[in-house]
Design an enzyme around this catalytic site. Structure first.
Site, short mmCIF file in Angstrom:
data_model
loop_
_atom_site.label_atom_id
_atom_site.label_comp_id
_atom_site.label_asym_id
_atom_site.label_seq_id
_atom_site.Cartn_x
_atom_site.Cartn_y
_atom_site.Cartn_z
N LYS A 292 -3.17 8.04 13.33
CA LYS A 292 -2.04 7.63 12.47
C LYS A 292 -0.95 8.69 12.61
O LYS A 292 -1.22 9.88 12.55
CB LYS A 292 -2.53 7.52 11.03
CG LYS A 292 -1.64 6.72 10.14
CD LYS A 292 -2.39 6.24 8.89
CE LYS A 292 -1.41 5.55 7.96
NZ LYS A 292 -2.09 4.88 6.86
N GLU A 380 -9.70 -5.10 -4.44
CA GLU A 380 -9.27 -5.23 -5.84
C GLU A 380 -10.28 -6.02 -6.66
O GLU A 380 -10.58 -5.66 -7.81
CB GLU A 380 -7.89 -5.89 -5.91
CG GLU A 380 -6.74 -5.01 -5.42
CD GLU A 380 -6.62 -4.91 -3.91
OE1 GLU A 380 -7.29 -5.69 -3.19
OE2 GLU A 380 -5.85 -4.06 -3.42
N ARG A 408 -5.18 -10.54 -6.52
CA ARG A 408 -6.42 -10.78 -5.77
C ARG A 408 -7.66 -10.80 -6.67
O ARG A 408 -8.72 -11.24 -6.25
CB ARG A 408 -6.61 -9.65 -4.74
CG ARG A 408 -5.68 -9.72 -3.55
CD ARG A 408 -6.32 -10.58 -2.48
NE ARG A 408 -5.40 -10.94 -1.43
CZ ARG A 408 -5.32 -10.32 -0.26
NH1 ARG A 408 -6.09 -9.29 -0.02
NH2 ARG A 408 -4.48 -10.74 0.64
C1 LIG Z 1 -4.45 -6.25 -1.06
C2 LIG Z 1 -3.76 -4.94 -0.76
N1 LIG Z 1 -4.18 -3.81 -1.37
C3 LIG Z 1 -3.56 -2.64 -1.11
C4 LIG Z 1 -2.52 -2.58 -0.24
C5 LIG Z 1 -1.77 -1.28 0.00
N2 LIG Z 1 -1.94 -0.80 1.37
C6 LIG Z 1 -0.97 -0.97 2.29
S1 LIG Z 1 -1.39 -0.35 3.76
C7 LIG Z 1 -2.86 0.18 3.19
C8 LIG Z 1 -3.79 0.90 4.09
C9 LIG Z 1 -4.16 0.08 5.26
O1 LIG Z 1 -4.99 0.83 6.08
P1 LIG Z 1 -5.27 0.36 7.56
O2 LIG Z 1 -5.50 -1.10 7.56
O3 LIG Z 1 -6.34 1.20 8.10
O4 LIG Z 1 -3.91 0.60 8.30
P2 LIG Z 1 -3.24 2.04 8.62
O5 LIG Z 1 -2.26 2.27 7.51
O6 LIG Z 1 -4.29 3.06 8.68
O7 LIG Z 1 -2.54 1.85 9.91
C10 LIG Z 1 -3.01 -0.13 1.84
C11 LIG Z 1 -4.17 0.24 1.02
C12 LIG Z 1 -2.10 -3.78 0.37
N3 LIG Z 1 -1.07 -3.82 1.20
N4 LIG Z 1 -2.74 -4.93 0.10
#
Ligand SMILES: Cc1ncc(C[n+]2csc(CCOP(=O)(O)OP(=O)(O)O)c2C)c(N)n1
Length: 639
Positions: A292, A380, A408
């Site tokens: 990342k 969630e 959710r």
């Molecule tokens: C249902 C939901 N919960 C929380 C989030 C907040 N959120 C946005 S990106 C993220 C992390 C995603 O991690 P990953 O899929 O590994 O992608 P990376 O950011 O590491 O590239 C979170 C928790 C969201 N977008 N949707």
């Protein structure tokens, strides 16, 4: 003949890419250079126009390879969350508008089919990509379009969401050629958590084995031997062998072919592997390892902070943050610090966050009480049901979920908490308009969708002090499910750490007396109403307007409402939430049921999805800013 540019020329290749077709016309050897230019463009632009940073940098090579190998937009790429898709936007015709990213009327914060044919589905909430892409893949077979490829791109954070597993489970038993690309950087916003994380860390298959299996399957396909049933049998057979070797693979266990892990920053390797597997039949998963923030050292080191770092100096890597100690606190910090105080005083309190410890400031108590704080991943629904279980055994869970993501977990709240009247505090952060993240992220609906649930308390504080007191009240014995919703951003009071004092549940309060109209508000938006009244009264000096902080949407303070309706012929309600079903609706129902006859105006979010832009701009558009309140007072008092 593919286009090749001498490595020594200063020509900017990216400037010549107006669509993925242009990218595909390049010689493969050009791709690393496209990646470099894409990366530099994003770093440069994001330093002056903030947004999601680390995820897009980590997905550059993947993005270039995808658009190079697949025939987009005819082939479908479904991004999960979509916060990693800035490279995709730039390559798909939005390069010259990228400087408007996330601004009002500018490029949308996440991929959106309304914006581009390359954006195949609405993105924003995590973990939906596999289900969406599977639906598309199955539809393509049914529509007689079996050649169209469908790819879901999902991170190791988003794959922890239950919906992803539901999608994989279904993918394993339907007729589809779906490709899932698991972009594994070992990070969600904070560190990835849970069993899936440790599983992915250990997951390895050997290169020679993959290669052998690929060649055999290609050969069988070429001679017309391979069909779905045989493919499954072969996977099961190879799984059997692997299990005997103790290299059990959960995806292959579900009849989903697994490839990887491979280096997700080697664009040529990505192209090679994708070319190899793209025509294979059946569901398959390619596991790539990425970093990342790749290519920008500060972001590689502190990738949680650099998930969305705000403004920064691109040369020094220094973030430009307003660290003025005198500023009023962020509501999230009031939550985090107050929770720590309460946890110190009450050993029964535990804290739960679905993957947002930094965003909701649960990292504050987490540092002191790591064993009493739980980051459960992007889950969630589980967070709420897990809280139900904790509560049933006597703990007092404080579960913090962004209002929009709480959508959710609706049934979890009803079925696993409210029916049993369990003691649980549900703190909904980012309630109301959130600004630049736009329609998928506004916390617009919570008041409306929660109000119909029996047994629950719904509250929202007027200011930081009330927020602390609501949190204090919520953890007192036998309160049942207690919801506290509060917005993104700062409050108004610097000196907010006052001693706790309990609030009587279901009571509102008069903030200001007045005779010519009454404004009824819930939450910090009441402060805007206060400012508007002050301005209005400074012009209309012979008149006055009352302001009431209703504070509890449920149970409603009916004594106070009777008093207001007896004393006022003109009533305005204001809320930072959808106009349908929230405070204004509750007050109108009360008025109708009790045969009062005031003139009533409701201010709130209109019955539509609100675009992205700065919060003040959106408040203005939605007519819940100071000017709109003043206009409404003028209009009403002339009546
Ligand atoms: C249902 C939901 N919960 C929380 C989030 C907040 N959120 C946005 S990106 C993220 C992390 C995603 O991690 P990953 O899929 O590994 O992608 P990376 O950011 O590491 O590239 C979170 C928790 C969201 N977008 N949707």
């Amino acid at each position: 003949m593919k286009k090749k540019i001498e490595p020594t020329t200063a020509e900017n290749i990216l400037k010549s890419i107006d669509s993925p077709k242009d990218l595909r016309s390049l010689d493969q050897s050009m791709l690393p250079r496209v990646c470099d230019e894409l990366r530099q463009t994003i770093i440069e632009e994001l330093s002056r126009n903030p947004g999601h940073f680390g995820s897009s940098l980590g997905a550059i090579e993947l993005t270039v390879a995808l658009h190079y190998v697949f025939n987009t937009p005819e082939d479908r790429i479904v991004w999960d969350v979509g916060h990693q898709a800035y490279g995709h936007k730039i390559l798909t015709g939005r390069r010259d508008q990228f400087h408007t990213n996330r601004k009002y009327k500018g490029i949308r914060p996440f991929p959106s089919p309304e914006e581009s044919e390359y954006d195949t589905f609405t993105c924003g909430h995590a973990s939906n990509s596999i289900s969406v892409a599977l639906g598309m893949a199955v539809a393509n077979k049914k529509n007689g379009n079996p050649k169209r490829k469908v790819v879901a791109v999902i991170g190791d954070g988003a794959i922890t969401g239950g919906l992803s597993f539901e999608g994989l489970n279904n993918a394993s038993t339907t007729n589809n050629d779906l490709l899932v690309i698991l972009n594994d950087n070992d990070m969600s916003i904070s560190h990835s958590v849970g069993g899936m994380r440790s599983y992915l860390t250990k997951l390895q298959t050997s290169r020679p084995y993959n290669k052998f299996r690929y060649l055999v399957s290609k050969f069988l396909q070429n001679i017309g031997f391979m069909n779905d049933e045989r493919r499954r049998k072969i996977i099961r057979w190879s799984n059997h062998l692997k299990m005997q070797n103790n290299t059990n693979n959960v995806f292959e266990g579900m009849d989903i072919r697994y490839f990887g892990p491979i280096d997700g920053h080697n664009v040529l390797e990505l192209v090679r592997v994708m070319e190899n597997i793209k025509n294979m039949h059946g569901p398959k998963l390619l596991h790539i390892k990425t970093i990342k923030g790749k290519g920008y050292k500060p972001a590689e080191i502190d990738s949680d902070i650099w998930h969305a770092p705000g403004l920064f100096d691109k040369n020094t890597g220094e973030r430009i943050v307003n660290s003025d100690k005198e500023l009023p606190p962020l509501y999230q910090d009031v939550f985090g610090e107050t929770l720590l105080e309460l946890m110190n005083a009450n050993r029964k309190i535990v804290a739960i966050t679905p993957a947002m410890p930094l965003g909701c400031s649960m990292d504050i108590p987490m540092k002191v009480f790591p064993d009493r704080c739980f980051d459960v991943g992007i889950a969630e629904g589980h967070a709420v049901t897990f809280s139900g279980g904790l509560s049933k055994e006597g703990m007092i869970p404080f579960c913090n979920i962004y209002s929009t993501f709480m959508q959710r977990a609706y049934d979890n709240l009803i079925h696993d908490v409210a029916i049993q009247k369990l003691n649980m505090v549900l703190c909904l952060d980012r309630a109301g308009l959130v600004g630049e993240d736009g329609p998928t992220h506004h916390g617009a609906f919570d008041l409306a969708y929660l109000r119909s649930i029996p047994n629950i308390i719904i509250s929202s504080p007027y200011d930081e002090i009330e927020m602390r007191n609501l949190m204090y009240t919520a953890q007192l014995p036998d309160q049942g499910p207690f919801i506290i919703r509060y917005p993104r951003g700062r409050g108004l009071i610097s000196n907010w750490k006052r001693p706790f004092s309990p609030i009587v549940v279901g009571t509102g309060r008069e903030i200001k007396a007045g005779t010519d109209a009454a404004i009824l508000s819930i939450g910090p938006i009441g402060n805007l109403a206060y400012e508007a009244i002050t301005e209005w009264e400074s012009i209309n000096t012979d008149k006055s307007v009352a302001l009431y902080d209703i504070r509890f949407l449920k149970p409603l303070d009916t004594d106070l409402l009777h008093k207001i309706c007896r004393e006022h012929k003109r009533i305005i309600t204001i809320e930072n939430g959808t106009i349908l079903g929230g405070l204004g609706s509750a007050v109108m129902e009360f008025i109708a049921e009790n045969n009062y006859r005031p003139v009533i105006k409701r201010l709130g979010l209109p019955d539509e999805f609100i675009e992205h832009g700065s919060t003040p701009k959106l408040l203005q558009i939605c007519k819940i800013d100071k000017d709109a309140i003043v206009d409404t007072l003028n209009e009403l008092i002339q009546l």
